[in-house]
Design an enzyme around this catalytic site. Structure first.
Site, short mmCIF file in Angstrom:
data_model
loop_
_atom_site.label_atom_id
_atom_site.label_comp_id
_atom_site.label_asym_id
_atom_site.label_seq_id
_atom_site.Cartn_x
_atom_site.Cartn_y
_atom_site.Cartn_z
N ASP A 134 -19.58 -4.50 24.11
CA ASP A 134 -20.09 -4.02 25.40
C ASP A 134 -21.39 -4.68 25.86
O ASP A 134 -21.49 -5.11 27.01
CB ASP A 134 -20.26 -2.48 25.34
CG ASP A 134 -20.77 -1.91 26.64
OD1 ASP A 134 -20.30 -2.35 27.69
OD2 ASP A 134 -21.64 -1.02 26.62
N CYS A 188 0.74 -2.39 37.12
CA CYS A 188 0.34 -1.39 38.12
C CYS A 188 1.41 -1.27 39.22
O CYS A 188 1.59 -0.19 39.79
CB CYS A 188 -0.99 -1.77 38.77
SG CYS A 188 -2.42 -1.37 37.75
N CYS A 191 1.51 1.11 42.63
CA CYS A 191 0.62 2.28 42.47
C CYS A 191 -0.79 1.96 42.97
O CYS A 191 -1.30 0.86 42.76
CB CYS A 191 0.58 2.67 40.99
SG CYS A 191 -0.56 4.01 40.64
N CYS A 194 -5.59 5.19 41.58
CA CYS A 194 -7.01 5.15 41.23
C CYS A 194 -7.86 4.79 42.45
O CYS A 194 -8.93 5.37 42.67
CB CYS A 194 -7.27 4.18 40.08
SG CYS A 194 -6.56 2.55 40.33
N CYS A 198 -10.71 7.42 44.14
CA CYS A 198 -12.14 7.12 43.94
C CYS A 198 -12.97 7.78 45.06
O CYS A 198 -12.81 7.44 46.23
CB CYS A 198 -12.38 5.61 43.93
SG CYS A 198 -14.13 5.22 43.75
N CYS A 243 -10.87 7.74 37.82
CA CYS A 243 -9.93 6.63 37.98
C CYS A 243 -9.07 6.43 36.73
O CYS A 243 -8.04 5.76 36.77
CB CYS A 243 -10.67 5.34 38.36
SG CYS A 243 -11.80 4.77 37.11
FE1 SF4 Z 1 -2.78 0.81 38.01
FE2 SF4 Z 1 -4.61 2.45 39.08
FE3 SF4 Z 1 -2.01 3.10 39.19
FE4 SF4 Z 1 -3.29 3.15 36.85
S1 SF4 Z 1 -3.73 4.46 38.66
S2 SF4 Z 1 -1.26 2.28 37.27
S3 SF4 Z 1 -4.72 1.46 37.09
S4 SF4 Z 1 -3.02 1.36 40.19
#
Ligand code: SF4
Length: 392
Positions: A134, A188, A191, A194, A198, A243
């Site tokens: 990190d 992804c 989708c 996230c 946000c 997220c």
């Molecule tokens: Fe991808 Fe975001 Fe959907 Fe997860 S929530 S699958 S990171 S687009």
């Protein structure tokens, strides 16, 4: 020992010491990322916590003479608490993100990578490595993606098929040529959960983060929190998980493979009021082991004050008044004044007016004025609180 045989030996040893996932990557420069980081810098999207120049962050070979390969590792962490903290009437609690629930992962992961180094040093004459967890220059996520640990989600997290994105990442640059693994395919698809979830619009596009708007980052700053984020913070004290929580790849994922990462309920959801008056020594003793303590107690206290304002918790007024009038830190005095106004008790505004007469710091006075402005809003809506400040 042949290098492909050595690779399998490394994998077996890593699993034997509790490394949940391991992958191998080349030391080629991260060319695409270099362009992305440059664009991020130009758009002022960086948090300021990044280490090193763009070259140092994207060119692994700069960090170890004779570098030949990178070993990337991941440890899973839990997403659910086995025990909940005790519910006490009037005792408001804050929230700490999952990645900071147990013992600081930097310590745990660094220790495992040191063990791996010692193992390899015995096996390979002249073995050398550079370990990063990190806080090193290389972005752990880019390394993990290259080494096939997981794919990079639109939420900027690495998503593993086994543990979702609930993984800590670290790596070791080595001077031995180990065959790279294949990268995983981006999964992804269409989708955008996230990005849609946000609350501050910090995910400005798929895999693109404006860190300055990200609540996880904002919880770690030490200054006054910008006004537009105060309500969005809710009761969040450190980090932010939304997220990750909305991601379908994390649905039902909850691994408890490491005792060190088991959440202590009183630290994962600490009571807000005691946090406001905790001494440096107590803070170190109580919270010192968690990664969320790395910036000291001030950001957590500022966030706790805002959380009490968010809850409009009348029982916190006495303590907040003490902070507003006596705390040597302007951010704490000013944030306390703001929260007192936000709580909106019938006595709130007199408290602030009294303190304002003696206050000399212009930023704190500005916060006091913000606190005072709540009175008009609450009066118009008939929402001024009249509960006893000290319940019987
Ligand atoms: Fe991808 Fe975001 Fe959907 Fe997860 S929530 S699958 S990171 S687009």
């Amino acid at each position: 020992m042949a290098y492909d045989e050595l690779k399998q030996t490394i994998i077996d040893y890593a699993h034997s010491i509790g490394i949940d996932k391991i992958g191998f990557g080349s030391i080629d420069p991260f060319t695409q990322m270099k362009a992305r980081l440059k664009a991020q810098q130009d758009q002022n999207y960086q948090s300021g916590f990044e280490k090193g120049t763009i070259e140092e962050r994207t060119e692994p070979a700069m960090h170890l003479a004779g570098a030949e390969s990178i070993i990337a590792v991941a440890l899973s962490y839990p997403s659910r608490m086995r025990e909940r903290p005790e519910n006490k009437k009037g005792a408001r609690r804050g929230t700490v993100c999952r990645a900071s629930w147990g013992v600081d992962y930097h310590v745990v992961l660094n220790d495992k990578l040191q063990q791996l180094h010692a193992f390899l040093a015995e096996k390979v004459p002249g073995f050398r490595s550079k370990i990063m967890v990190d806080t090193g220059e290389l972005p752990d996520r880019a390394v993990a993606e290259r080494a096939g640990i997981g794919f990079s989600g639109k939420n900027c997290a690495i998503i593993t098929p086994e543990f979702g994105s609930y993984v800590y990442l670290g790596e070791m640059i080595t001077n031995i040529p180990l065959e790279p693994d294949d990268m995983l395919e981006d999964a992804c698809g269409d989708c955008t959960k996230c990005i849609d979830a946000c609350p501050t619009g910090a995910l400005v596009g798929p895999g693109q983060l404006n860190a300055k708007n990200c609540i996880a980052y904002l919880t770690q700053t030490k200054d006054f929190l910008p006004d537009q984020f105060r309500e969005k913070l809710g009761n969040q004290l450190y980090g932010f998980d939304t997220c990750q929580l909305v991601c379908p790849y994390n649905k039902g994922v909850d691994f408890h493979l490491h005792e060190a990462f088991e959440p202590k309920p009183e630290l994962a959801k600490p009571e807000l009021l005691p946090l406001l008056t905790i001494s440096n020594r107590e803070f170190k003793e109580t919270f010192g082991e968690m990664s969320g303590a790395w910036r000291g107690k001030k950001p957590l206290q500022r966030n706790a004050i805002l959380a009490l304002g968010h809850y409009r918790e009348v029982a916190s007024l006495e303590t907040l008044e003490e902070l507003m009038t006596k705390d040597p830190r302007p951010v704490i005095r000013g944030t306390a004044a703001y929260a007192i106004g936000k709580i909106g008790h019938v006595d709130s505004y007199l408290m602030i007016e009294r303190a304002k007469v003696k206050e000399t710091d212009p930023e704190v006075i500005e916060e006091m004025d913000k606190g005072l402005r709540f009175e008009k809003v609450y009066r118009e809506k008939g929402k001024i609180k009249i509960d006893q400040i000290k319940p019987d």
